[in-house]
Design a protein around this motif. Structure first.
Motif, PDB file in Angstrom:
ATOM      1  N   SER A 104      -3.639   6.316   0.576  1.00 39.66           N
ATOM      2  CA  SER A 104      -2.926   5.150   1.112  1.00 39.66           C
ATOM      3  C   SER A 104      -3.174   3.919   0.243  1.00 39.66           C
ATOM      4  O   SER A 104      -4.208   3.806  -0.429  1.00 39.66           O
ATOM      5  CB  SER A 104      -3.382   4.871   2.545  1.00 39.66           C
ATOM      6  OG  SER A 104      -4.716   4.412   2.539  1.00 39.66           O
ATOM      7  N   GLU A 106      -3.832   1.030   1.398  1.00 36.99           N
ATOM      8  CA  GLU A 106      -4.966   0.299   1.991  1.00 36.99           C
ATOM      9  C   GLU A 106      -6.291   0.802   1.409  1.00 36.99           C
ATOM     10  O   GLU A 106      -7.160   0.020   1.034  1.00 36.99           O
ATOM     11  CB  GLU A 106      -5.000   0.461   3.521  1.00 36.99           C
ATOM     12  CG  GLU A 106      -3.865  -0.211   4.263  1.00 36.99           C
ATOM     13  CD  GLU A 106      -2.514   0.506   4.096  1.00 36.99           C
ATOM     14  OE1 GLU A 106      -2.511   1.731   3.814  1.00 36.99           O
ATOM     15  OE2 GLU A 106      -1.476  -0.169   4.224  1.00 36.99           O
ATOM     16  N   SER A 107      -6.431   2.132   1.341  1.00 40.11           N
ATOM     17  CA  SER A 107      -7.681   2.695   0.825  1.00 40.11           C
ATOM     18  C   SER A 107      -7.823   2.387  -0.666  1.00 40.11           C
ATOM     19  O   SER A 107      -8.912   2.029  -1.135  1.00 40.11           O
ATOM     20  CB  SER A 107      -7.714   4.211   1.059  1.00 40.11           C
ATOM     21  OG  SER A 107      -8.925   4.740   0.564  1.00 40.11           O
ATOM     22  N   ASP A 109      -6.628  -0.174  -2.314  1.00 40.59           N
ATOM     23  CA  ASP A 109      -6.974  -1.593  -2.486  1.00 40.59           C
ATOM     24  C   ASP A 109      -8.411  -1.865  -2.057  1.00 40.59           C
ATOM     25  O   ASP A 109      -9.130  -2.642  -2.713  1.00 40.59           O
ATOM     26  CB  ASP A 109      -6.014  -2.478  -1.672  1.00 40.59           C
ATOM     27  CG  ASP A 109      -4.630  -2.538  -2.306  1.00 40.59           C
ATOM     28  OD1 ASP A 109      -4.480  -2.084  -3.463  1.00 40.59           O
ATOM     29  OD2 ASP A 109      -3.697  -3.042  -1.647  1.00 40.59           O
ATOM     30  N   GLU A 110      -8.858  -1.230  -0.979  1.00 37.24           N
ATOM     31  CA  GLU A 110     -10.218  -1.485  -0.491  1.00 37.24           C
ATOM     32  C   GLU A 110     -11.261  -0.988  -1.502  1.00 37.24           C
ATOM     33  O   GLU A 110     -12.183  -1.713  -1.862  1.00 37.24           O
ATOM     34  CB  GLU A 110     -10.453  -0.810   0.865  1.00 37.24           C
ATOM     35  CG  GLU A 110     -11.857  -1.087   1.380  1.00 37.24           C
ATOM     36  CD  GLU A 110     -12.143  -0.509   2.746  1.00 37.24           C
ATOM     37  OE1 GLU A 110     -11.755   0.646   3.016  1.00 37.24           O
ATOM     38  OE2 GLU A 110     -12.778  -1.215   3.549  1.00 37.24           O
TER      39      GLU A 110
END
Ligand SMILES: NC(=O)c1ccc[n+]([C@@H]2O[C@H](COP(=O)([O-])OP(=O)(O)OC[C@H]3O[C@@H](n4cnc5c(N)ncnc54)[C@H](OP(=O)(O)O)[C@@H]3O)[C@@H](O)[C@H]2O)c1
Length: 259
Positions: A104, A106-107, A109-110
């Motif tokens: 994802s 989100e993952s 970027d994190e």
């Protein structure tokens, strides 16, 4: 012994970072122990450092939040008036391992934010402070150490974002080594293999089998945080003065090609 010198270790409270802090304290370094959540673990490192007669400053900061990193450096300089070494150790894997066909945003970027973007801009700020301190004669030289991973060059398709972040961190070693040599700041990278910490506890059985039974690494044992601590201590003691941009594998020989 290294009297009065100060090392900032990100993620110094647990695992490999803790091993690094204890090795540095034994060598005479004062410490800035960074943590994100677990203040109790950070306090234990503080107590261990104090038992060796060292000073330790605990600082909560999140590698994913650049403003908190600026505040951490401010606090370090306020407290100790100097910084001689930065160890970019803190890092995370993805919250959930996912086939890279499904990774994802989100993952991605994190993990990239914590493992690559944070250390890059923390290094930038610390390097500028070190240059200032060297020019004013307050410190003699500086050292920066990146804790990357065998994942910098080993494909794990269920955690692509982690591998990419570590490969990127390796490039920052080369870049900062090139840029900072003229000031007397040497930059090193340590590539740990499979080390027994909370990060790897979730895959303990799998790695027990691969290391102990199948001989994944020529040295058939798990690495320990102290193994990485010893490598950092060798750099910290100034034993590699004519090396910069150097990669030190602490992996039981995992990186060897074998027939
Ligand atoms: N273990 C291995 O086999 C292995 C192998 C190769 C490379 N590495 C690398 O070595 C480094 C340390 O790994 P480890 O196994 O010691 O991990 P760990 O046991 O999970 O410890 C992680 C440390 O980093 C801190 N931390 C996590 N996220 C942070 C954030 N966003 N900002 C600031 N601090 C944060 C944690 O603090 P809190 O407890 O407060 O959250 C803790 O002190 C990582 O960069 C990892 O990628 C590990």
């Amino acid at each position: 012994m290294t009297s009065g010198k100060v090392a900032l270790v990100t993620g110094g409270s647990r695992g490999i970072g803790r091993g690094i802090c204890l090795a540095l304290a034994a060598q005479g370094w004062n410490l800035v122990v960074n943590y994100r959540k677990d203040v109790e673990a950070a306090r234990q490192v503080e107590q261990a450092a104090q038992a060796q007669g060292r000073r330790a400053l605990l600082v909560q900061a999140d590698l994913g939040d650049l403003a908190s990193l600026e505040a951490m450096v401010d606090q370090t300089l306020e407290h100790f008036k100097r910084i001689d070494m930065l160890v970019n150790n803190a890092g995370v894997g993805p919250r959930q391992r996912m086939d890279m066909l499904q990774t994802s945003v989100e993952s991605f970027d994190e993990v990239l934010g914590i493992n690559l973007r944070g250390p890059f801009f923390l290094t930038q700020r610390v390097a500028n402070e070190m240059i200032r301190l060297i020019k004013s004669g307050e410190i003699h030289d500086g050292k920066i150490i990146n804790i990357s991973s065998i994942s910098a060059y080993t494909s794990s398709t269920s955690r692509a974002e982690y591998c990419i972040s570590k490969a990127g961190l390796s490039m920052t070693t080369a870049l900062w080594a090139d840029r900072l040599a003229e000031y007397g700041i040497n930059v090193y990278e340590i590539r740990p293999g499979i080390i027994a910490t909370d990060l790897t506890s979730v895959v303990k059985e799998k790695y027990d089998r691969m290391i102990l039974e199948e001989g994944l690494t020529p040295i058939r044992r798990w690495g320990q945080p102290e193994d990485v601590g010893k490598a950092v201590a060798a750099i910290a003691a100034g034993l590699l003065p004519f090396s910069t941009g150097e990669v030190i594998n602490v992996d039981g020989g995992f990186h060897l090609h074998r027939l």
